[in-house]
Design an enzyme around this catalytic site. Structure first.
Site, PDB file in Angstrom:
ATOM      1  N   HIS A 112      32.778 -12.658 -19.840  1.00  0.00           N
ATOM      2  CA  HIS A 112      32.958 -11.886 -18.618  1.00  0.00           C
ATOM      3  C   HIS A 112      34.075 -10.877 -18.846  1.00  0.00           C
ATOM      4  O   HIS A 112      35.086 -11.212 -19.458  1.00  0.00           O
ATOM      5  CB  HIS A 112      33.328 -12.802 -17.450  1.00  0.00           C
ATOM      6  N   ASP A 148      26.469 -17.271 -14.207  1.00  0.00           N
ATOM      7  CA  ASP A 148      25.039 -17.421 -14.483  1.00  0.00           C
ATOM      8  C   ASP A 148      24.697 -18.657 -15.303  1.00  0.00           C
ATOM      9  O   ASP A 148      23.525 -18.992 -15.451  1.00  0.00           O
ATOM     10  CB  ASP A 148      24.513 -16.174 -15.221  1.00  0.00           C
TER      11      ASP A 148
HETATM   12  N1  CMC Z   1      28.249 -14.520 -26.586  1.00  0.00           N
HETATM   13  C1  CMC Z   1      28.860 -14.242 -27.768  1.00  0.00           C
HETATM   14  N2  CMC Z   1      29.820 -13.313 -27.922  1.00  0.00           N
HETATM   15  C2  CMC Z   1      30.187 -12.646 -26.820  1.00  0.00           C
HETATM   16  C3  CMC Z   1      29.604 -12.890 -25.562  1.00  0.00           C
HETATM   17  C4  CMC Z   1      28.620 -13.868 -25.474  1.00  0.00           C
HETATM   18  N3  CMC Z   1      28.011 -14.130 -24.309  1.00  0.00           N
HETATM   19  N4  CMC Z   1      30.169 -12.063 -24.662  1.00  0.00           N
HETATM   20  C5  CMC Z   1      31.061 -11.325 -25.329  1.00  0.00           C
HETATM   21  N5  CMC Z   1      31.057 -11.672 -26.636  1.00  0.00           N
HETATM   22  C6  CMC Z   1      31.905 -11.097 -27.701  1.00  0.00           C
HETATM   23  C7  CMC Z   1      31.277  -9.795 -28.201  1.00  0.00           C
HETATM   24  O1  CMC Z   1      30.370 -10.007 -29.244  1.00  0.00           O
HETATM   25  C8  CMC Z   1      32.514  -9.026 -28.620  1.00  0.00           C
HETATM   26  O2  CMC Z   1      32.955  -9.558 -29.840  1.00  0.00           O
HETATM   27  P1  CMC Z   1      33.638  -8.601 -30.961  1.00  0.00           P
HETATM   28  O3  CMC Z   1      34.880  -8.083 -30.302  1.00  0.00           O
HETATM   29  O4  CMC Z   1      33.894  -9.532 -32.082  1.00  0.00           O
HETATM   30  O5  CMC Z   1      32.649  -7.527 -31.259  1.00  0.00           O
HETATM   31  C9  CMC Z   1      33.550  -9.420 -27.571  1.00  0.00           C
HETATM   32  O6  CMC Z   1      33.167 -10.720 -27.124  1.00  0.00           O
HETATM   33  C10 CMC Z   1      33.598  -8.461 -26.364  1.00  0.00           C
HETATM   34  O7  CMC Z   1      32.267  -8.376 -25.860  1.00  0.00           O
HETATM   35  P2  CMC Z   1      31.751  -7.171 -25.001  1.00  0.00           P
HETATM   36  O8  CMC Z   1      30.259  -7.232 -24.946  1.00  0.00           O
HETATM   37  O9  CMC Z   1      32.389  -5.908 -25.474  1.00  0.00           O
HETATM   38  O10 CMC Z   1      32.362  -7.538 -23.591  1.00  0.00           O
HETATM   39  P3  CMC Z   1      32.050  -6.817 -22.240  1.00  0.00           P
HETATM   40  O11 CMC Z   1      33.227  -7.056 -21.373  1.00  0.00           O
HETATM   41  O12 CMC Z   1      31.618  -5.415 -22.485  1.00  0.00           O
HETATM   42  O13 CMC Z   1      30.749  -7.604 -21.697  1.00  0.00           O
HETATM   43  C11 CMC Z   1      29.394  -9.220 -20.707  1.00  0.00           C
HETATM   44  C12 CMC Z   1      30.774  -8.581 -20.738  1.00  0.00           C
HETATM   45  C13 CMC Z   1      29.306 -10.168 -19.534  1.00  0.00           C
HETATM   46  C14 CMC Z   1      28.332  -8.135 -20.545  1.00  0.00           C
HETATM   47  C15 CMC Z   1      29.178  -9.990 -22.031  1.00  0.00           C
HETATM   48  O14 CMC Z   1      30.085 -11.059 -22.106  1.00  0.00           O
HETATM   49  C16 CMC Z   1      27.748 -10.472 -22.192  1.00  0.00           C
HETATM   50  O15 CMC Z   1      26.888  -9.712 -22.625  1.00  0.00           O
HETATM   51  N6  CMC Z   1      27.464 -11.784 -21.815  1.00  0.00           N
HETATM   52  C17 CMC Z   1      26.122 -12.312 -21.906  1.00  0.00           C
HETATM   53  C18 CMC Z   1      25.309 -11.861 -20.701  1.00  0.00           C
HETATM   54  C19 CMC Z   1      25.766 -12.540 -19.438  1.00  0.00           C
HETATM   55  O16 CMC Z   1      25.956 -13.745 -19.376  1.00  0.00           O
HETATM   56  N7  CMC Z   1      25.922 -11.737 -18.370  1.00  0.00           N
HETATM   57  C20 CMC Z   1      26.321 -12.223 -17.070  1.00  0.00           C
HETATM   58  C21 CMC Z   1      27.686 -11.720 -16.703  1.00  0.00           C
HETATM   59  S1  CMC Z   1      28.457 -12.568 -15.324  1.00  0.00           S
HETATM   60  C22 CMC Z   1      27.482 -12.282 -13.963  1.00  0.00           C
HETATM   61  C23 CMC Z   1      27.079 -10.894 -13.700  1.00  0.00           C
HETATM   62  O17 CMC Z   1      27.802  -9.921 -13.961  1.00  0.00           O
HETATM   63  O18 CMC Z   1      25.963 -10.736 -13.201  1.00  0.00           O
END
Ligand code: CMC
Length: 397
Positions: free
Chosen positions: A274, A328
């Site tokens: 998140h 989620d």
């Molecule tokens: N599994 C594995 N690695 C992760 C995950 C994950 N779910 N989420 C983030 N990371 C890692 C990512 O690979 C990156 O690593 P590195 O710095 O080594 O490249 C680092 O953490 C930062 O990730 P990011 O994608 O740049 O983070 P963000 O703040 O842009 O994205 C997020 C946030 C929620 C989109 C992301 O965590 C994600 O895609 N999660 C999976 C989808 C999910 O569960 N979404 C629901 C979000 S909560 C409810 C809602 O908003 O509806």
């Protein structure tokens, strides 16, 4: 496009401001609706801790709080509940329109289209007229669940069933969806789920709602744009993908190898991570408790052990990066036990989040300036026009 520094009135060059992909950490508005402490794992709506609201409030009371800023008096709550109950029905024209949608279409697309269609029925008046605002809030809160349930029956080839006036908001939705009156525990737990998902500051769909609101368009367009944004798998759509992932893993014994392979391939684990939280999302903990309450009464979902094992195993690898279960991760297990089909998980999220979107719509209108960010242009500066015959054929498109 060159921005202006609000204090000095000097024009700022976007390249000097610097690019912030995903607008991480960039404040774009002030808001008094929801406060998140992502380090302590705390979430408050209008100052009230989420756990207290989930324990003591109802979804409609929480909706009132979010939109109008204070908890309602008993009379205000009764009036609001009655108004919502009176507006639950949707026009036969909307139902007929939904009958033309392909049954194989995703219910989020059906919801986005039907929410937008409400703008055709309720003509736009001055959007700063308090009565217009109140009516729009009541209609959207009342009709969105009816439209979600209607599409579920329509795509099965049935006629939608009418809302039941003797049932409260959540019980009535479950009744319209499953065609049977839910037991009180299921209705209560579903209502709590709606409270937990109702608002979460400037997430993608709420930002989308505020951007749309800032053009002074009608509230039905605001909600339709937010529904479209919520549908994506990185946002609300993740709850659906979590269940797919748990089923793919299939067995708690396989959780660790799934995790290792996914991390090695740099795949995201659905329901984890998140932008705001560096600890477990407080809503995930409450939802896990609700899932356990349901399992104690109606029998355990075997995917729960897979989920718990995955969460435990992930601590070593993902925990050190501040990646923990988000809202989620456990919500799908709760919805599944309540008999809600998987592709309705995100529409159910939308039923709830409409409260937060409407709160932000009102807040945006209270101090509006149209959103119009800038960009750093990376394309060609200047090109000479070529006749069609002088152009090279592209090798690929
Ligand atoms: N599994 C594995 N690695 C992760 C995950 C994950 N779910 N989420 C983030 N990371 C890692 C990512 O690979 C990156 O690593 P590195 O710095 O080594 O490249 C680092 O953490 C930062 O990730 P990011 O994608 O740049 O983070 P963000 O703040 O842009 O994205 C997020 C946030 C929620 C989109 C992301 O965590 C994600 O895609 N999660 C999976 C989808 C999910 O569960 N979404 C629901 C979000 S909560 C409810 C809602 O908003 O509806």
């Amino acid at each position: 496009m060159v921005a202006k520094d609000q204090k000095t009135n000097h024009h700022l060059d976007p390249t000097e401001i610097g690019l912030r992909p995903g607008l991480e950490g960039v404040p774009v508005t002030q808001s008094a609706i929801c406060d998140i402490d992502g380090v302590k794992g705390e979430l408050r709506y209008r100052g009230y801790p989420i756990a207290e609201l989930a324990s003591h409030s109802s979804f409609l009371e929480t909706t009132y709080l979010l939109i109008w800023g204070d908890l309602p008096s008993p009379q205000q709550l009764r009036d609001f509940e009655r108004e919502v109950q009176m507006h639950r029905r949707v026009s036969f024209r909307v139902r007929d329109m939904m009958k033309c949608f392909p049954a194989s279409g995703h219910p989020m697309d059906a919801l986005q289209s039907s929410a937008a269609s409400l703008g055709l029925f309720y003509s736009r008046r001055a959007i700063d007229d308090p009565q217009y605002v109140y009516d729009a809030v009541v209609r959207l809160i009342a009709k969105i669940p009816t439209m979600v349930a209607a599409f579920q029956l329509i795509r099965k080839g049935q006629d939608p069933i009418q809302p039941r006036d003797d049932l409260a908001y959540s019980a009535n939705f479950l009744y319209m969806l499953t065609e049977r009156e839910p037991d009180p525990l299921s209705a209560r737990i579903f209502d709590k789920c709606l409270i937990l998902h109702a608002e979460h500051s400037l997430n993608a769909s709420t930002f989308s709602a505020r951007v749309t609101a800032s053009t002074l368009t009608d509230p039905y367009a605001v909600i339709a744009s937010a529904v479209g944004t919520l549908a994506g798998p990185l946002h609300g759509g993740a709850n659906e993908d979590v269940i797919k992932m748990l089923e793919d893993i299939g067995d708690p014994e396989q959780a660790n190898s799934y995790l290792e392979k996914a991390i090695a391939k740099k795949q995201k684990i659905m329901g984890f991570g998140h932008r705001e939280y560096k600890v477990k999302d407080p809503r995930a903990s409450i939802l896990q408790g609700l899932a356990e309450e349901l399992f104690a009464r109606f029998g355990k979902d075997e995917m729960y052990d897979v989920a718990r094992t995955l969460e435990k195993q992930s601590e070593r690898s993902l925990g050190k990066k501040g990646i923990y279960p988000n809202v989620d991760f456990y919500s799908g297990l709760v919805y599944r036990k309540l008999g809600i089909p998987r592709d309705l998980f995100t529409p159910v999220f939308a039923i709830s989040r409409v409260a937060g979107w409407l709160a932000h719509w009102r807040e945006q209108l209270g101090a509006n300036r149209i959103f119009r960010p800038s960009q750093i242009y990376t394309g060609e500066k200047s090109r000479k026009w070529k006749q069609a015959d002088d152009r090279l054929s592209p090798t690929s498109i």
